[in-house]
Design an enzyme around this catalytic site. Structure first.
Site, mmCIF file in Angstrom:
data_model
loop_
_atom_site.group_PDB
_atom_site.id
_atom_site.type_symbol
_atom_site.label_atom_id
_atom_site.label_comp_id
_atom_site.label_asym_id
_atom_site.label_seq_id
_atom_site.Cartn_x
_atom_site.Cartn_y
_atom_site.Cartn_z
ATOM 1 N N ILE A 1 -70.840 -96.665 75.466
ATOM 2 C CA ILE A 1 -71.945 -96.320 76.361
ATOM 3 C C ILE A 1 -73.239 -97.013 75.955
ATOM 4 O O ILE A 1 -74.237 -96.895 76.648
ATOM 5 C CB ILE A 1 -72.163 -94.791 76.455
ATOM 6 N N GLY B 26 -76.471 -101.796 70.559
ATOM 7 C CA GLY B 26 -77.784 -102.190 70.091
ATOM 8 C C GLY B 26 -77.640 -102.992 68.818
ATOM 9 O O GLY B 26 -76.527 -103.283 68.387
ATOM 10 N N GLY B 27 -78.800 -103.354 68.280
ATOM 11 C CA GLY B 27 -78.762 -104.102 67.030
ATOM 12 C C GLY B 27 -78.083 -103.309 65.933
ATOM 13 O O GLY B 27 -77.464 -103.857 65.029
ATOM 14 N N VAL C 215 -72.434 -97.446 70.498
ATOM 15 C CA VAL C 215 -72.347 -96.015 70.728
ATOM 16 C C VAL C 215 -71.196 -95.741 71.685
ATOM 17 O O VAL C 215 -71.093 -96.359 72.743
ATOM 18 C CB VAL C 215 -73.658 -95.447 71.310
ATOM 19 N N LYS D 47 -72.004 -92.992 67.109
ATOM 20 C CA LYS D 47 -72.679 -94.255 66.824
ATOM 21 C C LYS D 47 -71.975 -94.908 65.647
ATOM 22 O O LYS D 47 -71.808 -94.293 64.591
ATOM 23 C CB LYS D 47 -74.142 -93.971 66.481
ATOM 24 N N ASP E 287 -89.579 -93.993 64.364
ATOM 25 C CA ASP E 287 -89.228 -94.891 65.476
ATOM 26 C C ASP E 287 -89.328 -94.169 66.814
ATOM 27 O O ASP E 287 -88.413 -94.200 67.628
ATOM 28 C CB ASP E 287 -87.836 -95.473 65.261
#
Ligand SMILES: *[C@@H]1O[C@H](CO)[C@@H](O)[C@H](O)[C@H]1NC(C)=O
Ligand SMILES: *[C@@H]1O[C@H](CO)[C@@H](O)[C@H](O)[C@H]1NC(C)=O
Ligand SMILES: *[C@@H]1O[C@H](CO)[C@@H](O)[C@H](O)[C@H]1NC(C)=O
Ligand SMILES: *[C@@H]1O[C@H](CO)[C@@H](O)[C@H](O)[C@H]1NC(C)=O
Ligand SMILES: *[C@@H]1O[C@H](CO)[C@@H](O)[C@H](O)[C@H]1NC(C)=O
Length: 669
Positions: free
Chosen positions: A354, A357-358, A362, A377, A472
């Site tokens: 789904i 990313g870096g 996920v 993840k 973040d």
């Protein structure tokens, strides 16, 4: 010779011819095929010398008739009586000792030897549903039935003898019994080694006698059935005499005839028991046969070996492909089994992906044990050292629980992967909703989301047992559920601090546009740097614009500040709102955003204060006090240039977060 005597002899000869005395005797059936018309499944077992009507096999039938029709009456004279006949035979019914068999066997007098349209089961291979009891059948039978079931109200006994005409509705039926010394003895025809039966018909009195016994000698003095029965209408001029037998859909017995004698107008010749073939043994249970035992034991041994093999293969597979645990891992309540995650995500297949990313990928999954949806993840992790400390940190993060957080359910390490298991939030991230051209969040939803994020951040900063700095905060880290509640996620970047400790992390982490200026210089994260990022987020949500343009020429904070100074702050409001919003709230959020995103960390409000402002509990401080801000309009952005020119942070919007955290933990401790 006197003519009177001659006449008498003539009369005798005529009588002899008209009464056509005729008889036969079969003590066993070896080499007697030519004397029989066999049909269906019947055959003569040459080895044993017995006539086999059916095997113990479901839904079959068989017939065996003496091959020549026997002239039993003169049909051209309706009044002529049916000739007397007498027959004796020995049969044996063999079924499994553990299971009752079926169906039955019948002595049969019929005008033909073949019944292609007949059914098995209780129809004995002679009739079917349509012609049962039809007078055109011309069949007389004496049935020896072992099954109770068909027309129970008539054939009440499973183990019974019946006289039937043209069908299966017995004219007379009796339980299988015999008379010995004046006593009525019941016996089970299926369990007896063999059964002897005598059937005698007296053409003068029309009485049919049926006698059975489990032995040949002596023949019981009293018949079981003695029935007056006019069979004139049944008998054609010539009839075939013989036997029929059938088995059922589920119940089956072997039916054998061991010997048979017959006489027309006379008494059937006696069978000699010692000359009859031996019936097959009753015990036909598979277990009673040695070779079956051998087969069974060989099969069991084989099965056992296979099971053992399977067990070891499974064990081996588990050992190699699934985790081996170190001692310390046993104490981690939030550690998941890799096997469960593998199952949950269907082996991490593409269709479950789904997000990428870096940091890694996920996957959506459904935990097999509870059926709950999770997001898993998967992150490539750096070397083993520091894993233990990281796990400890994750363990404590796993205890964080707030409705505005994407709660971390647990973790798992597998080979070079680290797996983090989070609540699954269905609607996607806030940034994707903001930039979606086909969908606009309305103002109430946006305000609700911002309040939720503030509540989550307040929990991290002040309401939990330890201070957790998120590090973040950004729109792509905020997930929105079906009710438009915000869930702040990915606090994997957060470093834990006890309340009185100051962080000394050296590596700068965060995302361009949200990084507080002091971070790029000192590398020091604090709750105030989270507040800075939250301030940027406030502006972003109102304006629907990313904090920094990809060209690097546009800075949201500066732009809002400029418009504010020009007295036209509402100019920045997202056009997708179509001017439908609460002005007071929008102004509050924009002003609060600037307050939070100001250059000097010490002047930023705490999250507790932020929440109070958002709830209109406290009025915002007077803007004229923000002198340090006014003169810093360009300094606010200076940090980004600084960061980019020194290359300390990546220019990507989504910096690998967890991976860096792991690294920082590993180098920092
Ligand atoms: C049986 O058949 C054989 C050969 O056809 C014949 O010789 C014999 O008489 C028959 N026996 C009976 C009892 O009919
Ligand atoms: C049957 O009876 C009729 C009349 O009595 C007689 O003519 C005929 O020969 C008989 N047939 C046989 C086969 O006995
Ligand atoms: C009996 O069988 C005959 C010949 O098959 C048929 O014509 C007749 O209709 C049947 N009778 C009944 C009552 O089924
Ligand atoms: C079966 O026999 C009984 C009496 O024995 C009789 O009442 C009944 O009508 C018969 N059924 C058929 C279908 O012939
Ligand atoms: C039966 O057969 C055996 C052997 O052939 C013989 O000894 C015996 O006498 C016979 N019995 C009768 C009643 O004929």
């Amino acid at each position: 010779m006197a003519p009177k005597t001659l006449f008498g002899l003539l009369i005798f000869l005529i009588l002899l011819v008209t009464s056509t005395a005729f008889s036969f005797l079969f003590q066993g059936f070896n080499n007697k095929e030519s004397n029989f018309t066999l049909s269906g499944q019947s055959n003569i077992d040459q080895h044993r010398g017995i006539l086999e009507l059916t095997r113990r096999e479901n839904n079959i039938f068989g017939h065996a008739f003496y091959n020549k029709p026997i002239k039993i009456r003169n049909a051209s004279v309706p009044q002529t009586r049916v000739s007397s006949f007498s027959t004796c035979f020995v049969f044996s019914i063999v079924s499994l000792s553990s299971r009752p068999g079926g169906f039955g066997l019948a002595f049969t007098i019929a005008p033909k030897t073949n019944f292609p349209e007949a059914e098995g089961g209780h129809f004995l291979g002679l009739f079917n549903t349509f012609n049962d009891m039809n007078a055109s059948n011309h069949i007389l039978l004496v049935e020896f039935d072992t099954v109770n079931g068909y027309k129970d109200e008539i054939d009440t006994e499973g183990n019974h003898v019946g006289v039937n005409i043209n069908g299966m509705n017995s004219t007379r039926a009796e339980a299988a019994t015999f008379f010995e010394k004046g006593q009525k003895e019941e016996f089970n025809m299926e369990k007896a080694d063999f059964v002897c039966a005598w059937i005698e018909y007296d053409g003068k009195t029309n009485i049919l006698d049926v006698t059975i016994a489990p032995h040949l000698d002596p023949k019981p003095s009293q018949p079981l059935i003695s029935q007056a029965i006019d069979i004139k209408s049944v008998m054609k001029e010539s009839m075939y005499f013989g036997f029929s037998a059938s088995t059922g859909k589920r119940k089956a017995s072997s039916h054998y005839i061991l010997g048979w004698s017959f006489s027309l107008n006379g008494v059937a010749p006696p069978l000699n028991a010692s000359l009859l073939p031996k019936p097959p043994p009753k015990e036909k249970d598979p277990s009673s046969f040695p070779w079956v035992k051998v087969v069974i034991s060989v099969l069991s041994a084989l099965t056992f070996t296979l099971l053992c093999l399977l067990f070891f293969v499974t064990l081996y597979k588990r050992y190699t492909t699934f985790e081996t645990l170190e001692d310390w891992e046993m104490d981690c309540p939030h550690r998941f089994r890799y096997r469960d995650l593998h199952l949950a995500t269907k082996g991490f297949i593409e269709s479950q992906l789904i997000g990428v990313g870096g940091f890694g990928s996920v996957y959506k999954g459904v935990l097999p044990s509870t059926g709950t949806e999770v997001a898993v993840k998967r992150i490539m992790r750096s070397p083993r050292q520091g894993m233990r400390e990281f796990a400890a940190e994750i363990e404590s993060l796993g205890r964080l629980r707030h409705k505005n957080l994407v709660n971390l359910q647990g973790w798992c390490k597998h080979k070079n992967y680290l797996l983090l298991i989070y609540d699954y939030i269905p609607n996607g991230s806030l940034d994707s909703l903001l930039i979606n051209k086909n969908f606009a969040l309305d103002w109430d939803q946006r305000f609700h989301i911002l309040k939720g994020v503030a509540a989550g951040l307040l929990y991290l900063h002040e309401e939990w047992e330890q201070v957790v700095i998120h590090r973040d905060v950004k729109s792509s880290n905020i997930l929105i559920d079906g009710d438009f509640n915000a869930h702040l996620g990915d606090f994997g970047l957060a470093r834990l601090h006890s309340h009185d400790q100051v962080s000394h992390t050296t590596s700068v982490v965060g995302t361009i546009g949200y990084i507080a200026p002091e971070l790029t210089r000192t590398g020091k994260s604090s709750t105030r740097s989270d507040v800075y990022a939250f301030g940027v987020l406030l502006l972003e949500v109102v304006a629907g614009t990313r904090p920094v343009s990809s060209s690097g020429q546009f800075f949201l904070v500066d732009w809002v500040l400029e418009n504010r100074q020009l007295g036209q702050i509402l100019e920045v409001v997202d056009p997708k709102l179509n001017s439908v919003y609460n002005e007071e709230e929008v102004e509050l959020v924009l002003t609060l955003g600037l307050l939070c995103a100001q250059h000097k960390a010490d002047y930023r409000p705490s999250m507790k204060q932020v929440v109070r402002y958002l709830n209109f509990d406290d009025p915002l401080p007077d803007i004229t006090d923000w002198r340090h801000y006014d003169s810093q309009s360009s300094t606010a952005s200076f940090g980004f240039y600084d960061a980019r020119s020194t290359g300390k942070t990546t220019t990507s919007y989504s910096i690998s977060s967890i991976g860096r955290t792991t690294m920082s933990i590993e180098s920092g401790r």
